[in-house]
Design a protein around this motif. Structure first.
Motif, PDB file in Angstrom:
ATOM      1  N   ILE A 127      -3.824   9.710   7.558  1.00  0.00           N
ATOM      2  CA  ILE A 127      -4.903   8.861   8.057  1.00  0.00           C
ATOM      3  C   ILE A 127      -4.950   7.563   7.256  1.00  0.00           C
ATOM      4  CG2 ILE A 127      -7.419   8.632   8.177  1.00  0.00           C
ATOM      5  CD1 ILE A 127      -7.524  11.603   8.963  1.00  0.00           C
ATOM      6  N   LEU A 128      -4.862   7.705   5.934  1.00  0.00           N
ATOM      7  CA  LEU A 128      -4.940   6.514   5.088  1.00  0.00           C
ATOM      8  C   LEU A 128      -3.750   5.586   5.310  1.00  0.00           C
ATOM      9  CD1 LEU A 128      -6.187   8.222   1.815  1.00  0.00           C
ATOM     10  CD2 LEU A 128      -7.502   6.702   3.319  1.00  0.00           C
ATOM     11  N   TYR A 169       0.871  -1.169   0.000  1.00  0.00           N
ATOM     12  CA  TYR A 169       0.000   0.000   0.000  1.00  0.00           C
ATOM     13  C   TYR A 169       0.909   1.220   0.000  1.00  0.00           C
ATOM     14  CZ  TYR A 169      -3.721   3.274   1.012  1.00  0.00           C
ATOM     15  OH  TYR A 169      -4.602   4.330   0.935  1.00  0.00           O
ATOM     16  N   ALA A 170       0.764   2.059  -1.002  1.00  0.00           N
ATOM     17  CA  ALA A 170       1.677   3.205  -1.102  1.00  0.00           C
ATOM     18  C   ALA A 170       0.931   4.477  -1.425  1.00  0.00           C
ATOM     19  CB  ALA A 170       2.735   2.939  -2.159  1.00  0.00           C
ATOM     20  N   ILE A 171       1.412   5.531  -0.850  1.00  0.00           N
ATOM     21  CA  ILE A 171       0.958   6.867  -1.215  1.00  0.00           C
ATOM     22  C   ILE A 171       2.204   7.688  -1.503  1.00  0.00           C
ATOM     23  CG2 ILE A 171      -0.200   8.965  -0.451  1.00  0.00           C
ATOM     24  CD1 ILE A 171      -1.940   7.317   1.350  1.00  0.00           C
ATOM     25  N   VAL A 172       2.150   8.428  -2.598  1.00  0.00           N
ATOM     26  CA  VAL A 172       3.249   9.314  -2.925  1.00  0.00           C
ATOM     27  C   VAL A 172       2.785  10.731  -2.618  1.00  0.00           C
ATOM     28  CG1 VAL A 172       4.773  10.086  -4.749  1.00  0.00           C
ATOM     29  CG2 VAL A 172       3.975   7.741  -4.720  1.00  0.00           C
ATOM     30  N   HIS A 225      -3.847   1.809   6.909  1.00  0.00           N
ATOM     31  CA  HIS A 225      -3.390   0.610   6.199  1.00  0.00           C
ATOM     32  C   HIS A 225      -2.219  -0.065   6.891  1.00  0.00           C
ATOM     33  CE1 HIS A 225      -5.900   0.250   2.624  1.00  0.00           C
ATOM     34  NE2 HIS A 225      -6.113   1.547   2.795  1.00  0.00           N
ATOM     35  N   ARG A 226      -1.403   0.727   7.555  1.00  0.00           N
ATOM     36  CA  ARG A 226      -0.302   0.135   8.320  1.00  0.00           C
ATOM     37  C   ARG A 226      -0.882  -0.756   9.417  1.00  0.00           C
ATOM     38  NH1 ARG A 226       2.295   4.709   9.782  1.00  0.00           N
ATOM     39  NH2 ARG A 226       3.555   4.808   7.896  1.00  0.00           N
ATOM     40  N   MET A 227      -1.938  -0.248  10.059  1.00  0.00           N
ATOM     41  CA  MET A 227      -2.559  -1.027  11.140  1.00  0.00           C
ATOM     42  C   MET A 227      -3.326  -2.227  10.591  1.00  0.00           C
ATOM     43  SD  MET A 227      -3.827   2.027  13.702  1.00  0.00           S
ATOM     44  CE  MET A 227      -4.290   0.958  15.081  1.00  0.00           C
ATOM     45  N   ARG A 263      -7.417   2.662  18.994  1.00  0.00           N
ATOM     46  CA  ARG A 263      -6.932   2.129  17.724  1.00  0.00           C
ATOM     47  C   ARG A 263      -7.583   2.865  16.555  1.00  0.00           C
ATOM     48  NH1 ARG A 263      -4.639  -3.526  18.406  1.00  0.00           N
ATOM     49  NH2 ARG A 263      -5.047  -4.043  20.581  1.00  0.00           N
ATOM     50  N   MET A 264      -8.908   3.011  16.641  1.00  0.00           N
ATOM     51  CA  MET A 264      -9.608   3.623  15.516  1.00  0.00           C
ATOM     52  C   MET A 264      -9.285   5.112  15.379  1.00  0.00           C
ATOM     53  SD  MET A 264     -13.325   1.867  15.168  1.00  0.00           S
ATOM     54  CE  MET A 264     -13.900   2.160  16.823  1.00  0.00           C
ATOM     55  N   LEU A 265      -9.034   5.746  16.503  1.00  0.00           N
ATOM     56  CA  LEU A 265      -8.722   7.178  16.446  1.00  0.00           C
ATOM     57  C   LEU A 265      -7.275   7.438  16.047  1.00  0.00           C
ATOM     58  CD1 LEU A 265     -10.656   8.446  19.571  1.00  0.00           C
ATOM     59  CD2 LEU A 265     -10.974   9.268  17.225  1.00  0.00           C
ATOM     60  N   HIS A 266      -6.452   6.422  16.184  1.00  0.00           N
ATOM     61  CA  HIS A 266      -5.023   6.653  15.963  1.00  0.00           C
ATOM     62  C   HIS A 266      -4.695   7.321  14.624  1.00  0.00           C
ATOM     63  CE1 HIS A 266      -0.704   6.216  16.283  1.00  0.00           C
ATOM     64  NE2 HIS A 266      -0.734   5.759  15.038  1.00  0.00           N
ATOM     65  N   PRO A 267      -5.254   6.883  13.515  1.00  0.00           N
ATOM     66  CA  PRO A 267      -4.873   7.524  12.250  1.00  0.00           C
ATOM     67  C   PRO A 267      -5.094   9.035  12.233  1.00  0.00           C
ATOM     68  CG  PRO A 267      -6.009   5.484  11.802  1.00  0.00           C
ATOM     69  CD  PRO A 267      -6.133   5.723  13.291  1.00  0.00           C
ATOM     70  N   SER A 268      -6.131   9.500  12.946  1.00  0.00           N
ATOM     71  CA  SER A 268      -6.375  10.942  12.930  1.00  0.00           C
ATOM     72  C   SER A 268      -5.741  11.657  14.113  1.00  0.00           C
ATOM     73  CB  SER A 268      -7.877  11.223  12.898  1.00  0.00           C
ATOM     74  OG  SER A 268      -8.503  10.617  14.002  1.00  0.00           O
ATOM     75  N   MET A 269      -5.577  10.968  15.239  1.00  0.00           N
ATOM     76  CA  MET A 269      -4.988  11.597  16.436  1.00  0.00           C
ATOM     77  C   MET A 269      -3.839  10.736  16.933  1.00  0.00           C
ATOM     78  SD  MET A 269      -8.482  12.542  18.507  1.00  0.00           S
ATOM     79  CE  MET A 269      -8.196  14.247  18.885  1.00  0.00           C
ATOM     80  N   PRO A 270      -2.757  10.707  16.197  1.00  0.00           N
ATOM     81  CA  PRO A 270      -1.736   9.705  16.506  1.00  0.00           C
ATOM     82  C   PRO A 270      -1.011   9.925  17.822  1.00  0.00           C
ATOM     83  CG  PRO A 270      -0.979  11.176  14.762  1.00  0.00           C
ATOM     84  CD  PRO A 270      -2.422  11.507  15.009  1.00  0.00           C
ATOM     85  N   PHE A 271      -0.791  11.177  18.200  1.00  0.00           N
ATOM     86  CA  PHE A 271       0.034  11.415  19.388  1.00  0.00           C
ATOM     87  C   PHE A 271      -0.690  11.008  20.663  1.00  0.00           C
ATOM     88  CE2 PHE A 271       1.650  14.551  16.300  1.00  0.00           C
ATOM     89  CZ  PHE A 271       2.993  14.209  16.296  1.00  0.00           C
ATOM     90  N   ILE A 272      -1.859  11.574  20.857  1.00  0.00           N
ATOM     91  CA  ILE A 272      -2.573  11.332  22.120  1.00  0.00           C
ATOM     92  C   ILE A 272      -2.944   9.860  22.255  1.00  0.00           C
ATOM     93  CG2 ILE A 272      -4.832  11.954  21.145  1.00  0.00           C
ATOM     94  CD1 ILE A 272      -5.595  13.084  23.841  1.00  0.00           C
ATOM     95  N   THR A 273      -3.328   9.236  21.138  1.00  0.00           N
ATOM     96  CA  THR A 273      -3.734   7.837  21.241  1.00  0.00           C
ATOM     97  C   THR A 273      -2.540   6.946  21.570  1.00  0.00           C
ATOM     98  OG1 THR A 273      -3.544   7.695  18.830  1.00  0.00           O
ATOM     99  CG2 THR A 273      -5.746   8.012  19.740  1.00  0.00           C
ATOM    100  N   GLU A 274      -1.407   7.258  20.960  1.00  0.00           N
ATOM    101  CA  GLU A 274      -0.202   6.472  21.264  1.00  0.00           C
ATOM    102  C   GLU A 274       0.137   6.584  22.749  1.00  0.00           C
ATOM    103  OE1 GLU A 274       1.970   3.793  20.476  1.00  0.00           O
ATOM    104  OE2 GLU A 274       2.210   4.771  18.525  1.00  0.00           O
ATOM    105  N   ARG A 275       0.049   7.795  23.263  1.00  0.00           N
ATOM    106  CA  ARG A 275       0.383   8.034  24.661  1.00  0.00           C
ATOM    107  C   ARG A 275      -0.588   7.314  25.604  1.00  0.00           C
ATOM    108  NH1 ARG A 275       1.185   7.665  28.707  1.00  0.00           N
ATOM    109  NH2 ARG A 275       1.974   8.954  30.422  1.00  0.00           N
TER     110      ARG A 275
END
Length: 1086
Positions: free
Chosen positions: A70-71, A44-47, A75-77, A879-891
RNA sequence: GGGCGAUUAGCUCAGUUGGCUAGAGCGCUUCGUUUACACCGAAGAAGUCACUGGUUCGAGUCCAGUAUCGCCCA
């Protein structure tokens, strides 16, 4: 290594600045964004659409890159081998112009000066390029920093630049192949010339603007065969009098009864003295003063023909028989009148007694605007000016320098995009269901109609379709899909009306055209061509103009990695073309060049075609089209299969946010005021299919850090509304600041006393509040999970003994996963964000957490199960929010994993030290969907809401626990019993009685719904109650009438679907019950 | 001139194949700081779905026209 603060140290409010850098470091340490071609998972690639290095990114880019991130994170997940290719674009003309302007503003030597140095052999070109290079380095750094602050999970190791060595090699190879295959040629044409930047522009680099101009009516004297004036004259009408110096004919429509007789006669061109013929051509508009068409109204019937300075006149000239009309260029590249660029008969007429020698000489060197005035004045003085009428018309302007474009005759290089191998392939690439029937390529055939013939390259060897490898682009058909699909039309229409693409630019910043030129005669007679053939086979391709070989110039294109050949050519006196390629030439190769093409790398094999191109609509013609043509032709694959066109960001006045207008907002400003996640989530939620995004912009006073609405001024050719360069602080008396507009345009420079102000926008409060909500919900959960840790029973399937709230929220979770998947699949970012917002805030926080609060901390039993459910629900939400809110969800996920390493319910326990960025995407489990639980929960929720409403209406203080009794329809009597505690805790009441035949206590307030009545004991305010119930009765009665009306309509009952009719009947029954109950209560009140 | 899109609450926007009394966030009104969150909670007020016709049992949604705005192409 980073350390995780214990949960109880999580701040009460989410503070992005404490989290973002730390989380970014963890991703970096884990090299989480890097992918290898042979990694597991579907490719899966985006340029990235490479941002121009002209300036820092603004919110439009923030949106564009948020959506891509987000995309790619999604897809990574999902387990795909996801790779996001980052990079920047050298943006030839734009960057060169910006740097030149900045040098001028700073009083440094600028382009003009370097051109002089170059002309004197002092290496000015190299020196100037060094300046641009320094600018590029600076802004590439700024842009990369911005993307990283935004959390963009690009594969940074792979970062490219359109002018780096790898991309340069791709450019050389592509040029060479296209040249060899007859798809690049040189031609003398009218081009769109920008007199300020002094370069040719492509058709789509020209913007048309309506200008209040004039129509000038000028008399040309008719002359006889001997060249003597006959006393008659014709009146030509023109908006551009200055070009008359280059007139080579006057045209009349042969169908014009009043004027056709002039065809074949001659006029003498005033000032110049040149005799020119009056010819016939259908193009000429026949005057009609009564016409609605402005042109017919204004026309004089005689058209001055200036082939060198007007595209239509050029066409007339080319049509003319027996031979084409001469094209006399009377301007220098800077737009001033000049005899040195093709005005070959200047001297001849200068010495002609009928020419006005003094006037002619005086015109030389005048800028075109001034020349216009001079010439009009001359005509006036010689009584040859009949009239001037005001006329509003569209004039092409350079999209860079914003001055009117001059149609200009010059030699340029072209890509023959009208060839079926390019245009046809692009059209055939479209998926069939998005292709309108008129498409030439729709039948899959190779006939592209006549358009190819309009742009002939007569001297070029004829193209042999399919003669070259890759030329067929088989396998690329029916695969290119647009989202939203209406943009397919734009793409198709563009290709159907395509003209050949002028790719040479008279600039210094860019890929130098890899062609060396030398006299053909020398090349052949001195035997150099033979030497080339023997010693440099395959390294070059030779082509010459067809004007007699001994007079013509040989053009020799050289491929990549052929320095010896280049050296040899230089040694025999061949000169490399001084021009550079249109910046879009290298952009067109971007999806291939970044992956290593022309080398057949594993990366190219794996990630080309990429999956989606994510961009704004303005770029469909400039970029999307050319990538499709080049990738299919040169590599036999599409550059991408999906094209997602997203909204544009406008400022608060509905103006497009753009670098050139200077109304852009730096994403770092928003990150500063709201945090990266808040910005991203808000942007995603604003992304709908149709609507551009309007974003009112505030300023942050640097003296007080307070936000305010700036003062605006009207500026520029477009009358744009922008923040005044200097602003007074509304909070700090006498203090000022520089707006971002002032900064971007250089109209004001910040100092210590007058610093630059950041921007902000209340729009992003939405995301910030949501982030804070998520933060605190998790914080709450973590404390409960921690408290209960010792007593929690951990694993085991919760099964049947789940409480109603647990069953309900799990059901909602499963359905939300499905909804989110559907939204993301369709690039429906608004719903992706919206469904999650609703789920987390309204379902999880407002109801689930509130429902389990009283019991969740209890050891064992329902408490343990709810703890598990809550851990699961939060885990899935993060998990579902991670693509749009990566920092807070990771934390938060980090803490969740620490406190509750076992989620239990669905067996999605994270591995030790696992990062959310690479964790699994949740699977929607249909087995958890529990419609019964949802229905029951809904009923209980209604009861709670009813009680709250009647409490408020009767002004019962929220803290006061009051007694209620609940009257239910018979079939619902059993409903409350097991869940009495739920209702009591959420409505803060004590339920003293439940039944179907309860009577209202005398002193109770009442609230009625179709199947439920609630009596609020000891709270009767008879007057207020009467008012409230009367209003309720009116409402219900209205609805009953409405429904009765509908059901008594025979046409409705007979024609509407049965289930709808039944629904109406059921509803009516309920409403009648409700009405009667309200009526009864009212009557009892007396 | 051609094409695409928009017009829904004070503001910014949702509203699937036509189907319950048109929704959200912000803002506004009233009340409330019981240990997740005042970047919060509860309750509430607020819309002639731009306009005019048409199709339909039924139109914010479909059709035709008008007006205004934006973008793309000539």
């Amino acid at each position: 290594m980073t350390t995780t603060p214990p949960v109880n140290e999580l701040a009460k409010q989410y503070r992005p600045e404490d989290v973002e850098a730390q989380v970014a470091q963890r991703w970096d340490d884990a090299n989480a964004f890097h992918a290898e071609a042979d990694d597991k998972g579907d490719p899966y690639a985006i340029v990235i659409p490479p941002p121009n290095v002209t300036a820092a990114l603004h919110m439009g880019h923030a949106l564009n890159n948020t959506l891509q991130d987000i995309l790619i994170r999604w897809h990574r997940m999902l387990g795909d081998n996801a790779m996001w290719m980052p990079g920047t674009d050298h943006a030839g003309i734009a960057t060169q112009t910006v740097v030149d302007k900045r040098l001028q503003a700073e009083g440094e030597p600028a382009l003009k000066d370097y051109k002089k140095i170059e002309a004197d052999g002092g290496g000015g070109r190299e020196q100037f390029i060094e300046k641009v290079q320094a600018w590029k380095d600076e802004y590439e750094g700024v842009i990369t920093g911005q993307l990283k602050s935004m959390g963009c999970s690009c594969d940074w190791e792979r970062q490219r630049f359109t002018m780096d060595d790898q991309c340069a090699k791709a450019v050389r190879e592509a040029f060479f192949r296209l040249f060899k295959d007859g798809l690049i040629y040189r031609g003398k044409r009218l081009v769109n010339w920008d007199p300020v930047t002094q370069t040719a522009l492509a058709d789509d680099e020209v913007e048309s603007q309506d200008i209040d101009g004039h129509f000038y009516y000028m008399k040309y004297p008719v002359i006889d065969d001997a060249g003597k004036p006959t006393g008659d004259h014709v009146t030509v009408a023109t908006t551009r009098p200055e070009t008359m110096l280059g007139d080579t004919a006057v045209a009349v429509n042969p169908k014009d009864p009043a004027r056709a007789k002039y065809i074949g006669q001659r006029v003498e061109l005033p000032i110049v003295g040149r005799p020119i013929p009056i010819i016939g051509d259908d193009y000429v508009v026949v005057p009609d003063p009564d016409s609605d068409d402005a042109k017919a109204k204004m026309a004089s019937g005689f058209l001055k023909v200036t082939p060198a300075h007007d595209p239509n006149d050029w066409e007339i000239g080319q049509r003319h028989t027996p031979e084409p009309l001469a094209a006399i260029n009377v301007m220098a590249p800077d737009g001033s009148i000049s005899k040195d660029h093709g005005w070959d008969d200047f001297d001849q007429w200068q010495n002609n007694p009928t020419a006005d020698k003094d006037a002619l000489n005086a015109l030389l060197g005048q800028p075109r605007e001034q020349a216009r005035k001079s010439i009009v004045k001359w005509f006036e003085e010689h009584e040859l000016l009949e009239e001037i009428k005001p006329y509003r018309h569209a004039v092409g302007h350079s999209y860079r320098s914003h001055v009117p474009v001059e149609p200009y005759l010059s030699d340029q290089w072209y890509v023959k995009v009208t060839d079926d191998r390019l245009r046809g392939a692009a059209l055939r690439a479209m998926v069939e269901d998005q292709r309108a029937p008129s498409a030439p390529g729709s039948a899959g055939g190779s006939d592209t109609g006549n358009a190819t013939d309009e742009t002939p390259s007569p001297t070029h060897p004829p193209a042999k379709p399919g003669a070259y490898p890759g030329a067929g682009a088989e396998g690329c058909e029916n695969q290119l899909r647009f989202y939203p699909e209406r943009y397919a039309k734009t793409f198709q229409h563009w290709h159907e009306n395509l003209r050949d693409w002028c790719i040479s630019r008279q600039l210094w910043w860019g890929h130098r055209i890899p062609v060396w030129s030398i006299s053909n005669k020398r090349l052949v007679e001195d035997g150099y061509l033979d030497i080339l053939e023997v010693e440099h086979p395959g390294k070059y391709h030779y082509w010459s103009e067809d004007v007699g070989w001994d007079e013509s110039t040989a053009h020799i294109a050289v491929g990549p990695d052929a320095e010896e050949t280049e050296k040899y050519l230089e040694s025999i006196g061949a000169k490399q073309d001084p021009d550079v390629l249109d910046t879009w030439f290298s952009s067109a190769l971007w999806p291939m060049s970044t992956l290593g093409w022309p080398e057949q790398t594993p990366e190219l094999e794996t990630w080309n075609p990429s999956n989606v191109l994510c961009t704004a609509r303005e770029i469909i013609t400039l970029w999307v089209s050319r990538m499709v043509m080049f990738n299919t032709y040169l590599h036999g694959r599409l550059p991408f299969t999906d094209v997602f066109i997203h909204a544009m960001i406008q400022d608060g006045h509905g103006q497009k946010m753009s670098k050139s207008l200077g109304n852009g907002v730096d994403p770092n400003d928003i990150i500063h005021s709201h945090g990266s996640d808040a910005m991203r989530f808000t942007l995603a939620s604003m992304t709908t299919q149709t609507q551009d995004v309007r974003m009112p912009v505030d300023m942050v006073c640097p003296h007080t850090q307070k936000t305010f609405t700036p003062k605006f001024v009207i500026t520029g050719a477009h009358q744009s509304k922008v923040a005044a360069p200097l602003q007074d602080s509304p909070y700090a008396k006498g203090k000022q600041m520089v707006s971002s507009f002032g900064l971007a345009t250089g109209q004001a420079s910040p100092t210590d006393e007058v610093p630059a102000a950041r921007n902000s926008s209340e729009k992003f409060d939405y995301g910030r509040n949501f982030a804070n909500k998520l933060w605190n919900a998790t914080r709450f959960a973590l404390t409960k999970l921690e408290e209960a840790e010792s007593s929690a029973d951990g694993g085991g399937s919760p099964g049947l003994s789940l409480g109603i709230a647990d069953r309900w929220i799990l059901s909602r979770t499963a359905r939300t996963i499905e909804e989110v998947n559907t939204a993301l699949k369709n690039y429906d970012f608004h719903n992706y964000a919206g469904k999650l917002y609703q789920f987390v805030w309204n379902d999880v926080c407002d109801w689930y957490i509130e429902a389990v609060k009283p019991t969740i901390a209890a050891p064992g039993g329902s408490g343990a199960r709810s703890r598990q459910v809550l851990a699961t629900v939060l885990d899935v939400s993060l998990r579902m929010l991670h693509p749009s809110m990566p920092f807070i969800t990771e934390r938060l996920w980090e803490s969740l994993s620490e406190v509750a390493p076992k989620r239990g319910v669905r067996g999605m326990d994270p591995d030790e030290n696992e990062l959310l960025v690479t964790a699994d995407w949740p699977e929607a489990d249909r087995a958890l969907v529990d419609l019964q639980a949802e229905e029951l929960f809904e009923r209980l929720r209604t009861v709670v809401t009813m009680i709250r409403e009647v409490r408020t209406a009767n002004k019962v203080p929220p803290r006061e626990t009051v007694e209620v009794s609940v009257k239910l329809a018979e079939e619902l009597v059993g409903m409350i019993g097991p869940h009495q505690g739920f209702v009591e805790s959420l409505a803060n009441v004590k339920i003293v009685a439940v039944g179907s035949d309860l009577e209202k206590p005398a002193d109770a307030a009442v609230i009625v719904r179709p199947l439920v009545e609630v009596f609020l004991h000891n709270q009767l305010d008879a007057d207020a109650e009467k008012t409230r119930l009367t209003k309720h009765l009116a409402d219900v009665t209205g609805q009953v009438k409405n429904l009765e009306g509908r059901l008594s309509n025979e046409k409705y009952t007979s024609k509407a679907p049965a289930h709808l009719v039944q629904e109406s009947r059921d509803k009516l029954a309920g409403m009648i019950r409700e009405r009667d109950a309200v009526k009864k209560q009212l009557e009892e009140l007396g």
